[in-house]
Motif scaffolding. Structure first.
Motif, PDB file in Angstrom:
ATOM      1  N   GLN A   1     -61.557 -69.505  59.154  1.00 11.78           N
ATOM      2  CA  GLN A   1     -62.588 -69.871  58.183  1.00 11.78           C
ATOM      3  C   GLN A   1     -62.385 -69.042  56.923  1.00 11.78           C
ATOM      4  OE1 GLN A   1     -64.773 -72.030  60.050  1.00 11.78           O
ATOM      5  NE2 GLN A   1     -63.225 -71.475  61.574  1.00 11.78           N
ATOM      6  N   ILE A   2     -62.857 -69.583  55.807  1.00 14.91           N
ATOM      7  CA  ILE A   2     -62.875 -68.829  54.550  1.00 14.91           C
ATOM      8  C   ILE A   2     -64.289 -68.883  53.984  1.00 14.91           C
ATOM      9  CG2 ILE A   2     -62.284 -70.733  52.980  1.00 14.91           C
ATOM     10  CD1 ILE A   2     -60.632 -67.274  52.857  1.00 14.91           C
ATOM     11  N   ALA A   3     -64.726 -67.782  53.406  1.00 15.74           N
ATOM     12  CA  ALA A   3     -66.042 -67.740  52.765  1.00 15.74           C
ATOM     13  C   ALA A   3     -65.902 -67.064  51.410  1.00 15.74           C
ATOM     14  CB  ALA A   3     -67.052 -66.980  53.631  1.00 15.74           C
ATOM     15  N   TYR A   4     -66.591 -67.616  50.418  1.00 15.46           N
ATOM     16  CA  TYR A   4     -66.648 -67.035  49.080  1.00 15.46           C
ATOM     17  C   TYR A   4     -68.089 -66.567  48.858  1.00 15.46           C
ATOM     18  CZ  TYR A   4     -62.355 -69.783  48.822  1.00 15.46           C
ATOM     19  OH  TYR A   4     -61.113 -70.325  49.089  1.00 15.46           O
ATOM     20  N   CYS A   5     -68.262 -65.267  48.648  1.00 17.10           N
ATOM     21  CA  CYS A   5     -69.590 -64.654  48.605  1.00 17.10           C
ATOM     22  C   CYS A   5     -69.876 -64.091  47.214  1.00 17.10           C
ATOM     23  CB  CYS A   5     -69.678 -63.525  49.633  1.00 17.10           C
ATOM     24  SG  CYS A   5     -69.285 -64.016  51.327  1.00 17.10           S
ATOM     25  N   PHE A   6     -71.079 -64.338  46.718  1.00 16.45           N
ATOM     26  CA  PHE A   6     -71.469 -63.912  45.375  1.00 16.45           C
ATOM     27  C   PHE A   6     -72.807 -63.180  45.423  1.00 16.45           C
ATOM     28  CE2 PHE A   6     -68.829 -67.648  44.951  1.00 16.45           C
ATOM     29  CZ  PHE A   6     -68.015 -67.395  43.853  1.00 16.45           C
ATOM     30  N   ALA A   7     -72.818 -61.960  44.897  1.00 16.22           N
ATOM     31  CA  ALA A   7     -74.063 -61.227  44.681  1.00 16.22           C
ATOM     32  C   ALA A   7     -74.412 -61.269  43.201  1.00 16.22           C
ATOM     33  CB  ALA A   7     -73.923 -59.782  45.153  1.00 16.22           C
ATOM     34  N   GLU A   8     -75.689 -61.169  42.899  1.00 17.49           N
ATOM     35  CA  GLU A   8     -76.144 -61.258  41.509  1.00 17.49           C
ATOM     36  C   GLU A   8     -75.980 -59.925  40.790  1.00 17.49           C
ATOM     37  OE1 GLU A   8     -79.611 -63.883  40.666  1.00 17.49           O
ATOM     38  OE2 GLU A   8     -80.516 -61.998  40.029  1.00 17.49           O
TER      39      GLU A   8
ATOM     40  N   ARG B   1     -55.614 -66.579  51.124  1.00 18.71           N
ATOM     41  CA  ARG B   1     -54.902 -67.619  51.869  1.00 18.71           C
ATOM     42  C   ARG B   1     -53.502 -67.851  51.328  1.00 18.71           C
ATOM     43  NH1 ARG B   1     -56.840 -72.496  51.066  1.00 18.71           N
ATOM     44  NH2 ARG B   1     -58.085 -71.885  49.257  1.00 18.71           N
ATOM     45  N   GLY B   2     -53.297 -67.637  50.022  1.00 16.47           N
ATOM     46  CA  GLY B   2     -52.001 -67.878  49.405  1.00 16.47           C
ATOM     47  C   GLY B   2     -52.061 -68.969  48.365  1.00 16.47           C
ATOM     48  N   ALA B   3     -51.188 -68.877  47.360  1.00 22.18           N
ATOM     49  CA  ALA B   3     -51.256 -69.724  46.169  1.00 22.18           C
ATOM     50  C   ALA B   3     -51.104 -71.211  46.456  1.00 22.18           C
ATOM     51  CB  ALA B   3     -50.190 -69.280  45.161  1.00 22.18           C
ATOM     52  N   THR B   4     -50.332 -71.586  47.462  1.00 19.82           N
ATOM     53  CA  THR B   4     -50.024 -73.003  47.662  1.00 19.82           C
ATOM     54  C   THR B   4     -51.026 -73.726  48.546  1.00 19.82           C
ATOM     55  OG1 THR B   4     -48.602 -72.534  49.578  1.00 19.82           O
ATOM     56  CG2 THR B   4     -47.553 -72.544  47.395  1.00 19.82           C
TER      57      THR B   4
ATOM     58  N   SER C   1     -70.146 -57.864  63.551  1.00 11.82           N
ATOM     59  CA  SER C   1     -69.751 -57.897  64.958  1.00 11.82           C
ATOM     60  C   SER C   1     -68.403 -58.577  65.153  1.00 11.82           C
ATOM     61  CB  SER C   1     -70.829 -58.599  65.788  1.00 11.82           C
ATOM     62  OG  SER C   1     -71.159 -59.859  65.251  1.00 11.82           O
ATOM     63  N   THR C   2     -67.960 -59.366  64.163  1.00 12.22           N
ATOM     64  CA  THR C   2     -66.614 -59.927  64.140  1.00 12.22           C
ATOM     65  C   THR C   2     -65.868 -59.349  62.943  1.00 12.22           C
ATOM     66  OG1 THR C   2     -67.258 -61.987  65.228  1.00 12.22           O
ATOM     67  CG2 THR C   2     -65.264 -62.051  63.872  1.00 12.22           C
ATOM     68  N   THR C   3     -64.680 -58.837  63.162  1.00 12.09           N
ATOM     69  CA  THR C   3     -63.900 -58.253  62.078  1.00 12.09           C
ATOM     70  C   THR C   3     -63.449 -59.338  61.113  1.00 12.09           C
ATOM     71  OG1 THR C   3     -63.129 -56.441  63.476  1.00 12.09           O
ATOM     72  CG2 THR C   3     -61.823 -56.924  61.521  1.00 12.09           C
ATOM     73  N   SER C   4     -63.567 -59.061  59.826  1.00 11.83           N
ATOM     74  CA  SER C   4     -63.142 -60.005  58.793  1.00 11.83           C
ATOM     75  C   SER C   4     -62.072 -59.366  57.925  1.00 11.83           C
ATOM     76  CB  SER C   4     -64.340 -60.422  57.932  1.00 11.83           C
ATOM     77  OG  SER C   4     -64.994 -59.285  57.385  1.00 11.83           O
ATOM     78  N   SER C   5     -61.399 -60.198  57.157  1.00 11.08           N
ATOM     79  CA  SER C   5     -60.417 -59.733  56.177  1.00 11.08           C
ATOM     80  C   SER C   5     -61.002 -60.015  54.801  1.00 11.08           C
ATOM     81  CB  SER C   5     -59.091 -60.467  56.371  1.00 11.08           C
ATOM     82  OG  SER C   5     -58.111 -59.997  55.491  1.00 11.08           O
ATOM     83  N   VAL C   6     -61.176 -58.973  53.966  1.00  6.29           N
ATOM     84  CA  VAL C   6     -62.013 -59.093  52.775  1.00  6.29           C
ATOM     85  C   VAL C   6     -61.292 -58.593  51.530  1.00  6.29           C
ATOM     86  CG1 VAL C   6     -64.181 -58.386  51.687  1.00  6.29           C
ATOM     87  CG2 VAL C   6     -64.109 -58.826  54.145  1.00  6.29           C
ATOM     88  N   SER C   7     -61.388 -59.377  50.466  1.00  5.64           N
ATOM     89  CA  SER C   7     -61.011 -58.951  49.121  1.00  5.64           C
ATOM     90  C   SER C   7     -62.281 -58.949  48.297  1.00  5.64           C
ATOM     91  CB  SER C   7     -59.983 -59.921  48.517  1.00  5.64           C
ATOM     92  OG  SER C   7     -59.745 -59.622  47.152  1.00  5.64           O
TER      93      SER C   7
ATOM     94  N   ILE D   1     -63.975 -62.500  48.801  1.00  4.99           N
ATOM     95  CA  ILE D   1     -63.352 -63.556  49.604  1.00  4.99           C
ATOM     96  C   ILE D   1     -63.258 -63.014  51.020  1.00  4.99           C
ATOM     97  CG2 ILE D   1     -61.318 -65.001  49.922  1.00  4.99           C
ATOM     98  CD1 ILE D   1     -60.671 -64.439  46.926  1.00  4.99           C
ATOM     99  N   VAL D   2     -63.784 -63.776  51.991  1.00  2.00           N
ATOM    100  CA  VAL D   2     -63.846 -63.327  53.376  1.00  2.00           C
ATOM    101  C   VAL D   2     -63.128 -64.335  54.260  1.00  2.00           C
ATOM    102  CG1 VAL D   2     -65.369 -62.708  55.299  1.00  2.00           C
ATOM    103  CG2 VAL D   2     -66.071 -62.211  52.933  1.00  2.00           C
ATOM    104  N   LYS D   3     -62.131 -63.889  54.985  1.00  2.95           N
ATOM    105  CA  LYS D   3     -61.444 -64.743  55.945  1.00  2.95           C
ATOM    106  C   LYS D   3     -61.712 -64.208  57.345  1.00  2.95           C
ATOM    107  CE  LYS D   3     -57.001 -66.910  57.030  1.00  2.95           C
ATOM    108  NZ  LYS D   3     -55.539 -66.912  56.789  1.00  2.95           N
ATOM    109  N   PHE D   4     -61.989 -65.109  58.281  1.00  9.22           N
ATOM    110  CA  PHE D   4     -62.281 -64.675  59.636  1.00  9.22           C
ATOM    111  C   PHE D   4     -61.907 -65.776  60.625  1.00  9.22           C
ATOM    112  CE2 PHE D   4     -66.043 -66.767  57.997  1.00  9.22           C
ATOM    113  CZ  PHE D   4     -66.586 -67.470  59.063  1.00  9.22           C
ATOM    114  N   THR D   5     -61.811 -65.396  61.875  1.00  8.46           N
ATOM    115  CA  THR D   5     -61.534 -66.336  62.948  1.00  8.46           C
ATOM    116  C   THR D   5     -62.831 -66.627  63.681  1.00  8.46           C
ATOM    117  OG1 THR D   5     -59.296 -65.480  63.223  1.00  8.46           O
ATOM    118  CG2 THR D   5     -60.200 -66.765  65.044  1.00  8.46           C
ATOM    119  N   GLY D   6     -63.138 -67.898  63.862  1.00  9.62           N
ATOM    120  CA  GLY D   6     -64.387 -68.300  64.482  1.00  9.62           C
ATOM    121  C   GLY D   6     -64.509 -67.840  65.922  1.00  9.62           C
ATOM    122  N   THR D   7     -65.765 -67.612  66.329  1.00 10.76           N
ATOM    123  CA  THR D   7     -66.049 -67.165  67.698  1.00 10.76           C
ATOM    124  C   THR D   7     -66.719 -68.244  68.542  1.00 10.76           C
ATOM    125  OG1 THR D   7     -68.240 -66.307  67.104  1.00 10.76           O
ATOM    126  CG2 THR D   7     -66.353 -64.814  66.836  1.00 10.76           C
TER     127      THR D   7
END
Length: 345
Positions: free
Chosen positions: A222-229, A55-58, A116-122, A131-137
Motif C-alpha cells: 500500500q502507499i499513503a500520502y499524508c498531509f499536516a496543516e 515507489r520509483g519514477a516509472t 504496530s506495523t512497520t512502515s517505510s517513510v519519506s 509518503i508512507v509505504k507498508f504491507t497490509g496485515t
C-alpha cells in the motif's frame, strides 16, 4: 511567534508547465528534487499520472483509475530541479500541453516503527508532507507517518490490486472524520466505513487503517500520502455552498497557488485549480482528479491574498447547503515571518 515558518512555499510545493515534443525532454524550474509528482495532460483525454520517489519514477498511479502501471517511457527520473521524460503521450506528446504539481518529502525513505506495523517513510516535517509505504496485515493496525503533527488529509491506494483510492479528510465529518472516507477516483459522497480508518483519529505519530480491501489487504503493498496543516503554507478545510455566482469566501491565511476540492455531502466531480495555468483572476482553468478529461473553463474562482472566493453557481463547486472539502497550498503567506503582508492578485 511568527505568523509562518515558511516564507517561500515554492521550496516545498511548486507547479510547472510544459509542451510535449514526442521525444525526450528534461522539465526544470521545480526548484527542488520532487518526491511526489502529479502530472496531467491538459490538452487531451489522458489519465492523471501520480508518481513518487519511494515507489520509483516509472511506477504510475492515476487518480481517475484503480490500477497501477509501469511506463519506461514516461517519467524516467527525478532530477535536482525537475524530472526527465520519455515520449509517452501521457507525459510528452507533441502538440499537447502539460501541468505537473510537485511536492518535496524527505528523499530516501527510512523504516518507521511508531505504529504496530512497520512502515517505510519519506517525511518533511517542515512542510507537513510524507509518503508512507507498508504491507497490509488484513486486520486493523497503526502506521507511523513521520510528520510529528496530526495529518488532516491522507490518500491511500493499494498497489497490488485494482481497488478505489481511499481519502481521509478532516472535513469528512465535523465530529468524527475518522469514521468516514471518500473516493478520489469517483463522484461519490462521503461514506461511513470503519474498514478504512478503523474509526480511529490519526495522531501526531500514527494513523490507523481497518481491514478494508482498499487500505489494508493482507500481504499486499500500500502507499499513503499524508498531509499536516502548516500555517501560512497549507490548509485543509470545508465551506458551504450557496448556488450563487457571488459564492462563499474561504479564508486560508495565504494567497493560494493550488486547490483541490469536492462536494462531500453529495455526488459530483472533484476539481483542481492552480496559479500557473490561470495567472490572473478569474481562475477558470479547471481539471478534475476523477476524470481524464482535458482542461476546461467550466468553473470559476478567485485567488485572493488570504484565501479564495467561489465565483460560480455550478454544483461542482457551489451547491446550496452542501459541504465542500478542500486542500490548498500557498503561493505566499498572508503575513511573512517578518510581519510583511502579501498582496492580492
Amino acid at each position: 511567534m511568527p505568523y509562518t515558518t515558511i516564507d517561500k512555499p515554492t521550496d516545498y510545493f511548486n507547479t510547472v508547465l510544459w509542451s510535449g515534443n514526442s521525444s525526450t525532454q528534461s522539465i526544470t524550474g521545480v526548484g527542488f528534487q520532487a518526491d511526489f509528482v502529479w502530472i496531467k495532460d491538459r490538452s487531451g483525454g489522458n489519465d492523471h499520472q501520480i508518481l513518487d520517489s519511494v515507489r520509483g519514477a516509472t511506477k504510475a498511479l492515476s487518480s481517475n483509475r484503480t490500477d497501477l502501471n509501469t511506463f519506461s517511457d514516461g517519467l524516467t527520473s527525478f532530477d535536482s530541479d525537475g524530472y526527465s521524460l520519455g515520449n509517452n503521450t501521457r507525459y510528452n506528446a507533441s502538440g499537447s500541453n502539460y501541468v505537473g504539481w510537485n511536492w518535496l518529502a524527505g528523499g530516501t525513505a527510512s523504516s518507521n516503527s511508531d505504529g504496530s506495523t512497520t512502515s517505510s517513510v519519506s517525511a518533511n516535517t517542515t512542510s507537513g508532507f510524507s509518503i508512507v509505504k507498508f504491507t497490509g496485515t488484513g486486520s486493523a493496525t497503526t502506521l507511523g507517518h513521520g510528520l510529528g503533527a496530526v495529518p488532516k488529509w491522507i490518500l491511500v491506494k493499494t498497489l497490488d490490486r485494482t481497488e478505489n483510492w481511499v481519502v481521509y479528510h478532516v472535513g469528512n465529518d465535523a465530529s468524527a472524520p475518522e469514521d468516514k472516507s471518500i473516493r478520489l477516483d469517483g463522484t461519490n459522497a462521503v461514506q461511513d466505513n470503519s474498514g478504512h480508518f478503523n474509526d480511529t483519529a490519526p495522531t501526531s505519530s500514527v494513523f490507523s487503517v481497518g481491514n478494508g480491501a482498499g487500505v489494508n489487504p493482507s500481504g499486499e503493498d500500500q502507499i499513503a500520502y499524508c498531509f499536516a496543516e502548516k500555517k501560512g503554507y497549507s490548509k485543509f478545510g470545508t465551506y458551504k455552498g450557496n448556488s450563487n455566482a457571488d459564492g462563499p469566501f474561504v479564508y486560508t491565511g495565504f494567497k493560494p497557488s493550488f486547490i483541490i476540492g469536492k462536494v462531500s455531502s453529495d455526488t459530483n466531480d472533484w476539481f483542481m485549480f492552480d496559479n500557473k495555468r490561470s495567472t490572473f483572476n478569474a481562475v477558470d482553468d479547471s481539471l478534475f482528479p476523477n476524470k481524464s478529461d482535458a482542461e476546461s473553463t467550466s468553473h470559476v474562482i478567485d485567488f485572493l491574498s488570504n484565501g479564495f472566493k467561489i465565483r460560480d453557481s455550478d454544483g461542482t463547486v457551489n451547491s446550496t447547503g452542501n459541504t465542500y472539502i478542500y486542500m490548498a497550498f500557498a503561493e505566499s503567506p498572508f503575513v511573512s515571518s517578518t510581519g510583511i503582508p502579501t498582496t492580492a492578485r
